[in-house]
Enzyme design. Structure first.
Site, short mmCIF file in Angstrom:
data_model
loop_
_atom_site.label_atom_id
_atom_site.label_comp_id
_atom_site.label_asym_id
_atom_site.label_seq_id
_atom_site.Cartn_x
_atom_site.Cartn_y
_atom_site.Cartn_z
N HIS A 108 -4.48 -1.66 -16.60
CA HIS A 108 -4.63 -0.37 -15.93
C HIS A 108 -3.47 0.59 -16.23
CE1 HIS A 108 -8.29 -1.11 -13.80
NE2 HIS A 108 -7.83 -2.24 -13.29
N HIS A 129 -3.83 -11.24 -9.52
CA HIS A 129 -3.42 -10.89 -8.15
C HIS A 129 -3.37 -12.11 -7.24
CE1 HIS A 129 -4.65 -6.33 -8.58
NE2 HIS A 129 -4.05 -6.82 -9.66
N HIS A 157 0.12 -10.25 -19.15
CA HIS A 157 -0.90 -9.73 -18.25
C HIS A 157 -2.28 -10.16 -18.77
CE1 HIS A 157 -1.88 -6.92 -15.01
NE2 HIS A 157 -2.97 -6.66 -15.71
FE LIG Z 1 -3.51 -5.79 -11.47
FE LIG Z 2 -4.65 -6.02 -14.60
#
Ligand SMILES: [Fe+2]
Ligand SMILES: [Fe+2]
Length: 269
Positions: free
Chosen positions: A68, A177, A150
């Site tokens: 993102h 997360h 990530h």
């Molecule tokens: Fe995230």
């Molecule tokens: Fe992400």
């Protein structure tokens, strides 16, 4: 050297929770350096300049990103000037900002790199391993080097960490997360955790309001995912201790705090 690495900050509730607890954590853990993933900080997607500045003001030393990274297009306007902000290193055809940055901490060089994984991810990126080899060739190897990998897949994260064993201090996963409890220190000294977790709403769907997520995903209603800023906050991070001369990871521990409850760390809030 002691480093705290915070998982994806999700929305205002994550920003506020981190801001409230960071001074105490810095003190309790005697932290020399703070890294935080900011890819979801601005209302759950992306990072606007004012939120980046808030993170720096609250005491974060290096901000990493993820898939993102440009969900808020404003980032293209300030990325070149944000010298504590690290976007994914393996973006294709994008020259702005940096994917790896050097910081000076107590007289030692600390490198922080952000890499996007490929498995189960929609984004097209350069191969993570090849990109790391290019980085080593261009910049040399830095003893203290923390990599934010990530990615969605735990196996991709683990194999990426293993192939870098002895060449970086730690590979910390972000993106799911959800904090994992698999801290490892490999034979040649690299620390690894599949995922750091997040800073955001505790009872949620990876930071988002369950009710809106259920209506959208199960019942197919037109709903925007939202964040409940009144929810109980959760703060997840990884505590790292790194040998300053060799760059070896000496200790790696996932820690999480739920406001008002005892934590799995040594202190409570
Ligand atoms: Fe995230
Ligand atoms: Fe992400």
């Amino acid at each position: 050297m002691k480093i705290l690495f915070f998982g994806d900050i999700v929305g205002d509730i994550g920003m506020q929770a981190l801001s409230a607890i960071l001074p105490k954590l810095r003190k309790d853990f005697e932290a020399d350096f703070i890294i935080a993933n900011g890819e979801n900080a601005s209302r759950g997607r992306g990072l606007i300049e004012s939120d980046y500045e808030k993170l720096i003001d609250m005491g974060v030393d290096a901000v990493t990103l993820g898939n993102h990274w440009d969900s808020k297009k404003q980032i293209h306007d300030y990325l070149d000037d944000a010298d504590q902000l690290i976007r994914p290193i393996n973006l294709l055809n994008y020259d702005h900002g940096v994917g790896s940055a050097l910081f000076e901490v107590n007289g030692f060089d600390v490198r922080v790199t952000n890499v996007l994984g490929q498995a189960f991810m929609k984004e097209s990126v350069a191969a993570p391993y090849q990109k790391m080899m290019e980085l080593f060739q261009e910049e040399g190897e830095t003893a203290i080097h923390i990599v934010d990998f990530h990615a969605e897949s735990t196996s991709e994260k683990a194999l990426f960490a293993h192939v870098l064993d002895g060449r970086v201090s730690a590979v910390i996963g972000t993106h799911t997360h959800v904090q994992t409890n698999d801290p490892q220190i490999f034979e040649k000294g690299t620390g690894f955790l599949s995922d750091a977790g997040m800073c955001g709403a505790y009872c949620s769907v990876i930071g988002f309001d369950p009710e809106a997520a259920i209506e959208k995903m199960i019942f197919g209603k037109e709903r925007r995912l939202s964040i409940n800023d009144e929810a109980t906050p959760l703060v997840c991070f990884v505590y790292l201790e790194i040998d300053e001369n060799t760059g070896r990871c000496l200790d790696i521990r996932p820690v999480s705090y739920i406001a008002g409850r005892p934590s799995n760390g040594e202190a409570s809030i």
